[in-house]
Design a protein around this motif. Sequence first.
Motif, mmCIF file in Angstrom:
data_model
loop_
_atom_site.group_PDB
_atom_site.id
_atom_site.type_symbol
_atom_site.label_atom_id
_atom_site.label_comp_id
_atom_site.label_asym_id
_atom_site.label_seq_id
_atom_site.Cartn_x
_atom_site.Cartn_y
_atom_site.Cartn_z
ATOM 1 N N ASN A 1 -9.808 4.162 5.698
ATOM 2 C CA ASN A 1 -9.106 4.945 6.672
ATOM 3 C C ASN A 1 -9.548 5.106 8.115
ATOM 4 N N GLN A 2 -9.455 3.837 8.603
ATOM 5 C CA GLN A 2 -9.942 3.671 10.129
ATOM 6 C C GLN A 2 -8.723 3.004 10.901
ATOM 7 N N THR A 3 -8.036 2.194 10.347
ATOM 8 C CA THR A 3 -7.162 1.173 11.370
ATOM 9 C C THR A 3 -6.427 2.134 12.484
ATOM 10 N N ILE B 1 -0.716 -8.165 8.011
ATOM 11 C CA ILE B 1 -1.707 -9.100 8.376
ATOM 12 C C ILE B 1 -2.343 -9.679 7.012
ATOM 13 N N GLY C 1 -0.463 3.655 7.400
ATOM 14 C CA GLY C 1 -0.760 4.473 6.377
ATOM 15 C C GLY C 1 -2.269 5.188 6.742
ATOM 16 N N ASN D 1 0.935 -1.136 -0.022
ATOM 17 C CA ASN D 1 -0.142 0.057 0.070
ATOM 18 C C ASN D 1 0.760 1.317 -0.136
ATOM 19 N N ALA E 1 -5.753 2.370 3.305
ATOM 20 C CA ALA E 1 -5.238 1.341 2.490
ATOM 21 C C ALA E 1 -5.970 1.393 1.051
ATOM 22 N N ASP F 1 1.730 3.199 3.214
ATOM 23 C CA ASP F 1 2.631 2.082 4.087
ATOM 24 C C ASP F 1 4.060 2.445 3.677
HETATM 25 N N1 LIG Z 1 -3.974 -6.405 6.681
HETATM 26 C C1 LIG Z 1 -3.162 -5.264 6.998
HETATM 27 N N2 LIG Z 1 -1.880 -5.467 7.049
HETATM 28 C C2 LIG Z 1 -0.862 -4.545 7.803
HETATM 29 N N3 LIG Z 1 -1.348 -3.352 7.794
HETATM 30 C C3 LIG Z 1 -2.582 -2.890 7.720
HETATM 31 C C4 LIG Z 1 -3.404 -3.738 7.195
HETATM 32 N N4 LIG Z 1 -4.880 -3.280 7.182
HETATM 33 C C5 LIG Z 1 -4.583 -2.206 7.388
HETATM 34 N N5 LIG Z 1 -3.332 -1.781 7.577
HETATM 35 C C6 LIG Z 1 -2.820 -0.480 8.073
HETATM 36 O O1 LIG Z 1 -3.726 0.355 8.343
HETATM 37 C C7 LIG Z 1 -3.644 1.651 7.502
HETATM 38 C C8 LIG Z 1 -5.157 2.133 7.027
HETATM 39 O O2 LIG Z 1 -5.899 1.073 6.554
HETATM 40 P P1 LIG Z 1 -7.348 1.105 6.588
HETATM 41 O O3 LIG Z 1 -7.959 1.515 7.676
HETATM 42 O O4 LIG Z 1 -7.768 -0.388 5.856
HETATM 43 O O5 LIG Z 1 -7.618 2.198 5.278
HETATM 44 C C9 LIG Z 1 -2.837 0.885 6.129
HETATM 45 O O6 LIG Z 1 -2.229 1.964 5.328
HETATM 46 C C10 LIG Z 1 -1.968 -0.075 7.084
HETATM 47 O O7 LIG Z 1 -0.826 0.732 7.541
#
Ligand SMILES: Nc1ncnc2c1ncn2[C@@H]1O[C@H](COP(=O)(O)O)[C@@H](O)[C@H]1O
Lengths: 250, 316
Positions: free
Chosen positions: A125-127, A63, A116, A36, A119, A39
């Motif tokens: 935009n939550q993790t 993950i 990041g 990503n 993704a 990342d």
């Molecule tokens: N499966 C994953 N493995 C590793 N990092 C993750 C994963 N999913 C989300 N992240 C991290 O969380 C960020 C935001 O992801 P998201 O919330 O899915 O948009 C990503 O840019 C990654 O840094």
Amino acid sequence: MKIIVGVKRVLDYNVKARVKADKSGIELQNVKMSMNPFDEIAVEEALRIKEAGHAEEVVVVSIGPTASQETIRTGLAMGADRGILIETEELLQPLAIAKLFKHVIDKESPGLVILGKQAIDGDNNQTGQMLSALTGMRQATFASKMEFEGSDVLKVTREVDAGLESIRVSLPAVVTTDLRLNEPRYAKLPNIMKAKKKPLEIIPVADTGVDVTSKLSVVEVNEPPTREAGVIVSSVTELVDKLRNEAKVI
Amino acid sequence: MNTLILAEHEDGELRAATLSVVACARQLAEHSAGEVHLLVAASDAEGLAAKAAALPGVDKVLVATDAAYEHELAENLAALVVKHADDYEHILFAETASGKNVMPRVAALLDVSGVSGIIEVKSADTYVRPIYAGNALATVRSEDAVKVITVRPTAFDAVASAGGSAAVDSVDAADIDAGVSFVGQELSDSDRPELTSADIVVSGGRGMQNGDNFSMLDEIAGKLGAAVGASRAAVDAGFVPNEYQVGQTGKVVAPNLYLAVGISGAIQHLAGMKDSKVIVAINKDEEAPIFQVADYGLVADLFDALPELSTALEAG
Ligand SMILES: Nc1ncnc2c1ncn2[C@@H]1O[C@H](COP(=O)(O)O)[C@@H](O)[C@H]1O
Ligand SMILES: Cc1cc2nc3c(=O)[nH]c(=O)nc-3n(C[C@H](O)[C@H](O)[C@H](O)COP(=O)(O)OP(=O)(O)OC[C@H]3O[C@@H](n4cnc5c(N)ncnc54)[C@H](O)[C@@H]3O)c2cc1C
């Protein structure tokens, strides 16, 4: 201090996503997958912080399926020290991902986690925000600049809708990267070779004891409506005429 | 059951995005026969509360006052929402920098999934949201007891800013987090309309060559009463500040008229503007992908076309 960085394996940003015929999701067989892009920026920032003497170790965590080892190796080739893969074939929601990151953090006790901001597959935009809430670590999202003020305070400049904002957070903290934070380095060949020998721990998701079930499910995935083809006008005069008298938008 | 919305505001006015979230909440309320409540957190909320109460479709305004709410720090706002989250079936935020910052915290603290950027309500628990830069639309269903959602403002027509008469209740502030503080901000002080709610948007890309040349777009925007936007390439190159970026990872706009100048039309850019009513592209490369979404395309050098366009607009 130790820095944990999240690296997700996603469809390469240059590849156009195609919806599967059975509408269950996006075709991910035989297409180019990459780290990503946000990342990559996160890994780069962690390395720069280490190079500036603020951290001793950078650990990249992914993950996902077995193939995510490649993504971790990319991070190691950029310069990260070791990797952790929490292995699962399932597509997990951000809440489950955040809980798995918390599991890693409880064991590793990092001073800083860099993810990041989003993704580019699920565009959630939550993790990072969830991880901050679950761990009680402070949150600084959409970072375009990170500056240490002593060893346990970070000043973060954030990209917000009206411009830039800066906040001060005490460590440990979770930071999410925006595009302007840095320009990631390319891994050089000798480093790619070296990365193959760096430690990579693989943990089956079941061994974490984390409940990854989700009450959010995808019913179906569809193609977006396509726009009808427009016309090419031959001059600015014609364009202005069409906008005034045909489209009536000016 | 009821829906709670975290209101966004600046300089004593509700943000336009919040008016779109109210419109979305009305749709949810129809499916679940509930009320719509608006939560206003501010350091001085008196004027705001009256404005919030005047929104048609809002049944109740909850007002929390604390000096710390002058800035939209996620820790403090999320704690406040969670403190008052009982008895709501839906908790909504705008899909803005601020809403995106807070929503996932609230979801995690309530141990439910977050639903990002919905563009359509199918039923009380089923929504449509774009994924993969809008190259696909996912229909998702939430079986969580509370649905915690950001709403894409461009997908819902804002309610009017007057006509309603909701009750106003003050509620307690939540604990303030001492580990995070606001330092400062650098906001662009433009007299142009706000990008995400403007009727017309004029955007420039790498083809503009430098920041000074954006004055040509400013001039045209001035004549049209338009906002100015940009591609990521133009922002990264420093032609214009970050808040101009339109796209998958920038702002989403859907004006009546979007004029793309010197922008190639990468999918990440299209994700932020392809729902505009009328799209115009000016590009010297007739193969540029932007022409595939443009209603009107002009194959021309922008340094010839923009001065001509400015003159033609003057002619009235
Ligand atoms: N499966 C994953 N493995 C590793 N990092 C993750 C994963 N999913 C989300 N992240 C991290 O969380 C960020 C935001 O992801 P998201 O919330 O899915 O948009 C990503 O840019 C990654 O840094
Ligand atoms: C993670 C990620 C997120 C991204 N998010 C976004 C986003 O939110 N928004 C976004 O816009 N991009 C985003 N991008 C970048 C995107 O992929 C493209 O790189 C970017 O949109 C290109 O910008 P551009 O069209 O201005 O530049 P280019 O692709 O370089 O196009 C410039 C265009 O100008 C034309 N041109 C040049 N000179 C002239 C002239 N004199 N007259 C007329 N035409 C001329 C050229 O023909 C060309 O078509 C993202 C990329 C990644 C990897």
